[in-house]
Design an enzyme around this catalytic site. Structure first.
Site, PDB file in Angstrom:
ATOM      1  N   TYR A  92      44.307  31.521  67.226  1.00  0.00           N
ATOM      2  CA  TYR A  92      44.525  32.598  68.198  1.00  0.00           C
ATOM      3  C   TYR A  92      43.199  32.960  68.843  1.00  0.00           C
ATOM      4  CZ  TYR A  92      46.185  37.041  70.101  1.00  0.00           C
ATOM      5  OH  TYR A  92      46.508  38.076  70.935  1.00  0.00           O
ATOM      6  N   TYR A 127      43.494  42.978  66.150  1.00  0.00           N
ATOM      7  CA  TYR A 127      43.630  41.785  65.308  1.00  0.00           C
ATOM      8  C   TYR A 127      42.511  41.846  64.275  1.00  0.00           C
ATOM      9  CZ  TYR A 127      44.975  36.873  64.420  1.00  0.00           C
ATOM     10  OH  TYR A 127      45.431  35.705  63.873  1.00  0.00           O
TER      11      TYR A 127
HETATM   12  P1  NAD Z   1      55.430  33.262  60.781  1.00  0.00           P
HETATM   13  O1  NAD Z   1      55.706  34.522  60.053  1.00  0.00           O
HETATM   14  O2  NAD Z   1      56.589  32.467  61.268  1.00  0.00           O
HETATM   15  O3  NAD Z   1      54.528  32.264  59.926  1.00  0.00           O
HETATM   16  C1  NAD Z   1      53.589  32.640  58.981  1.00  0.00           C
HETATM   17  C2  NAD Z   1      54.032  32.013  57.669  1.00  0.00           C
HETATM   18  O4  NAD Z   1      52.985  32.036  56.715  1.00  0.00           O
HETATM   19  C3  NAD Z   1      55.213  32.737  57.030  1.00  0.00           C
HETATM   20  O5  NAD Z   1      56.280  31.820  56.850  1.00  0.00           O
HETATM   21  C4  NAD Z   1      54.662  33.176  55.675  1.00  0.00           C
HETATM   22  O6  NAD Z   1      55.646  33.127  54.669  1.00  0.00           O
HETATM   23  C5  NAD Z   1      53.590  32.128  55.457  1.00  0.00           C
HETATM   24  N1  NAD Z   1      52.564  32.465  54.462  1.00  0.00           N
HETATM   25  C6  NAD Z   1      51.816  33.595  54.366  1.00  0.00           C
HETATM   26  N2  NAD Z   1      50.982  33.498  53.304  1.00  0.00           N
HETATM   27  C7  NAD Z   1      51.198  32.289  52.730  1.00  0.00           C
HETATM   28  C8  NAD Z   1      50.651  31.616  51.606  1.00  0.00           C
HETATM   29  N3  NAD Z   1      49.704  32.172  50.842  1.00  0.00           N
HETATM   30  N4  NAD Z   1      51.118  30.381  51.297  1.00  0.00           N
HETATM   31  C9  NAD Z   1      52.071  29.800  52.048  1.00  0.00           C
HETATM   32  N5  NAD Z   1      52.627  30.393  53.126  1.00  0.00           N
HETATM   33  C10 NAD Z   1      52.194  31.627  53.455  1.00  0.00           C
HETATM   34  O7  NAD Z   1      54.469  33.685  61.975  1.00  0.00           O
HETATM   35  P2  NAD Z   1      53.751  32.847  63.144  1.00  0.00           P
HETATM   36  O8  NAD Z   1      53.232  33.898  64.055  1.00  0.00           O
HETATM   37  O9  NAD Z   1      54.623  31.797  63.688  1.00  0.00           O
HETATM   38  O10 NAD Z   1      52.497  32.205  62.415  1.00  0.00           O
HETATM   39  C11 NAD Z   1      52.251  30.817  62.324  1.00  0.00           C
HETATM   40  C12 NAD Z   1      50.816  30.521  62.747  1.00  0.00           C
HETATM   41  O11 NAD Z   1      50.695  30.783  64.157  1.00  0.00           O
HETATM   42  C13 NAD Z   1      49.766  31.385  62.064  1.00  0.00           C
HETATM   43  O12 NAD Z   1      48.616  30.613  61.795  1.00  0.00           O
HETATM   44  C14 NAD Z   1      49.447  32.415  63.135  1.00  0.00           C
HETATM   45  O13 NAD Z   1      48.168  32.990  62.980  1.00  0.00           O
HETATM   46  C15 NAD Z   1      49.526  31.539  64.364  1.00  0.00           C
HETATM   47  N6  NAD Z   1      49.602  32.251  65.656  1.00  0.00           N
HETATM   48  C16 NAD Z   1      50.587  33.152  65.894  1.00  0.00           C
HETATM   49  C17 NAD Z   1      50.638  33.825  67.125  1.00  0.00           C
HETATM   50  C18 NAD Z   1      51.737  34.828  67.418  1.00  0.00           C
HETATM   51  O14 NAD Z   1      51.634  35.580  68.386  1.00  0.00           O
HETATM   52  N7  NAD Z   1      52.807  34.860  66.650  1.00  0.00           N
HETATM   53  C19 NAD Z   1      49.665  33.558  68.108  1.00  0.00           C
HETATM   54  C20 NAD Z   1      48.666  32.618  67.842  1.00  0.00           C
HETATM   55  C21 NAD Z   1      48.642  31.971  66.602  1.00  0.00           C
END
Ligand code: NAD
Length: 286
Positions: free
Chosen positions: A172, A182
Site C-alpha cells: 500500500y 494507516y
Molecule cells: P483481507 O482481510 O481479505 O486479508 C487479510 C488476511 O490476512 C485475512 O484473511 C486474515 O485472516 C489474514 N491474516 C491476518 N493475520 C494473519 C496471520 N498471522 N497468519 C495468516 N493470515 C493472517 O484484507 P485485504 O485488504 O484484502 O488484505 C490483503 C492484502 O492486501 C494485505 O497485505 C493488505 O495490506 C493489502 N492491501 C489492502 C488494501 C485495501 O484497501 N484493502 C490496499 C492495499 C493493500
C-alpha cells in the site's frame, strides 16, 4: 499441466486474496489457500454451506474449486515458536500443522511442488494508533505479521516452487507517502515489504529462478481494511482524485496478479506495480 498456486491470506470472499485466487483459477491454475487459524472454521463452513457460491463464479460460468485449505498462522515459523497461551487457545487447539514450516511440509507431501506463491495478509494490532503513539510491541507485531511473514513464506516455499515460478505480495502506498490513519507501524511494514521485494527478487532469482513482485493496490472495502476505519474515505478520495474516476474492483488487482505470475511477465521481477486507478501518480488532488 496447469500451474498450482498457494494463496496465503484468504478467509472470506471480500479481500484481494480471494480475487487473486479467482483470476488464477480462471487462467487455469489449481488453487490452494492458507487461512488464518482463528478464521478457519467459519471460512470452511461457509464454503461448505455454499455461502460463497455466487462469488465462486468464474467468467466461463464454472465455480472456482479450492483444492485444499491449509490452516496457517504466518507469525510462527515452526512449533517451537508458538507460545503456550496460543497453543492452548481453543481457536488453535482444533487445528494442527499451521506454522509456516509445517504448512510447506504438508503442501510438499500433498502436491510435491507449486508454481505461484501469493502473500495477501497483513495485521497490525495498533493500526488505528498514530506512529507517535505506537508501542514497540505493536510496531514489531505489524512487521512480524505483515513483512517477515512474507520472507518466511518465500524462504520455506522456495525449494518447492518450480523454476520459472513467481511470487506476489500486496502493498500500500502508505509505505512511501504520508497516509494519516494507516498507523501502528503498518506504513513501516509496507516499506519493509517493498524493499524486501527487491532483495528477494535478487536472491530467489539467482538461487531458484523465481520472480518476486509486489502490487501496490488502491483501497478496497475488505475485512482488514474496515478494521482500520478510514476505508470509505479512502475510496471516495480515490474516486475524486485519481486519473481513472471509478471504484477499484478486487478483480482488477486479481487480474494484475495473474499477469505478473504468468509467462507474459517473464522479465518482470523486483517491481512494485501500482494497481490503483493511477492515484499514485497525482501530485495534488483536483
Ligand atoms: P483481507 O482481510 O481479505 O486479508 C487479510 C488476511 O490476512 C485475512 O484473511 C486474515 O485472516 C489474514 N491474516 C491476518 N493475520 C494473519 C496471520 N498471522 N497468519 C495468516 N493470515 C493472517 O484484507 P485485504 O485488504 O484484502 O488484505 C490483503 C492484502 O492486501 C494485505 O497485505 C493488505 O495490506 C493489502 N492491501 C489492502 C488494501 C485495501 O484497501 N484493502 C490496499 C492495499 C493493500
Amino acid at each position: 499441466r496447469g500451474k498450482r498456486a498457494f494463496i496465503a491470506g484468504v478467509a472470506d470472499d471480500h479481500g484481494y486474496g480471494w480475487a487473486i485466487a479467482k483470476s488464477l483459477a480462471a487462467a487455469g491454475a489449481e488453487i490452494l489457500v492458507g487461512t488464518w487459524v482463528p478464521a478457519l472454521n467459519i471460512f470452511e463452513s461457509s464454503l461448505r454451506r455454499g455461502k460463497f457460491d455466487e462469488s465462486r463464479k468464474l467468467p466461463d460460468g464454472s465455480l472456482m474449486e479450492i483444492t485444499k485449505v491449509y490452516p496457517l498462522d504466518a507469525v510462527y515459523d515452526d512449533p517451537e515458536d508458538v507460545p503456550e497461551d496460543v497453543k492452548s487457545n481453543k481457536r488453535y487447539l482444533g487445528s494442527s500443522n499451521w506454522t509456516v514450516k509445517e504448512v510447506v511440509e504438508s503442501a510438499k507431501q500433498d502436491f510435491g511442488s507449486i508454481d505461484i506463491l501469493v502473500h495477501s495478509l497483513a495485521n497490525g494490532p495498533e493500526v488505528t494508533k498514530p506512529l507517535l503513539e505506537t508501542s514497540r510491541y505493536g510496531y514489531l507485531a505489524a512487521i512480524s505479521a505483515s513483512s517477515y511473514s512474507y520472507v518466511s513464506l518465500l524462504k520455506h516455499f522456495a525449494p518447492i516452487i518450480n523454476p520459472g515460478g513467481a511470487s506476489i505480495s500486496l502493498t500500500y502506498i502508505a509505505s512511501e507517502r504520508i497516509i494519516p490513519g494507516y498507523g501502528g507501524g503498518m506504513s513501516s511494514a509496507k516499506a519493509a515489504l517493498e524493499s524486501d521485494t527487491r532483495v528477494l527478487a535478487f536472491e530467489a532469482g539467482r538461487k531458484h529462478n523465481i520472480r518476486v513482485n509486489t502490487i501496490s493496490a488502491g483501497p478496497l472495502r475488505s475485512r482488514a481494511a474496515k478494521a482500520i476505519g478510514f476505508i470509505d474515505m479512502m475510496i471516495d478520495y480515490s474516486s475524486e482524485n485519481a486519473p481513472l474516476q471509478k471504484e477499484l474492483s478486487a478483480e482488477e488487482v486479481g487480474n494484475a496478479a495473474a499477469f505478473l505470475s504468468s509467462p507474459l511477465a517473464s522479465a518482470i521481477t523486483g517491481t512494485v506495480l501500482y494497481v490503483d486507478n493511477g492515484l499514485n501518480a497525482m501530485g495534488v488532488g483536483v
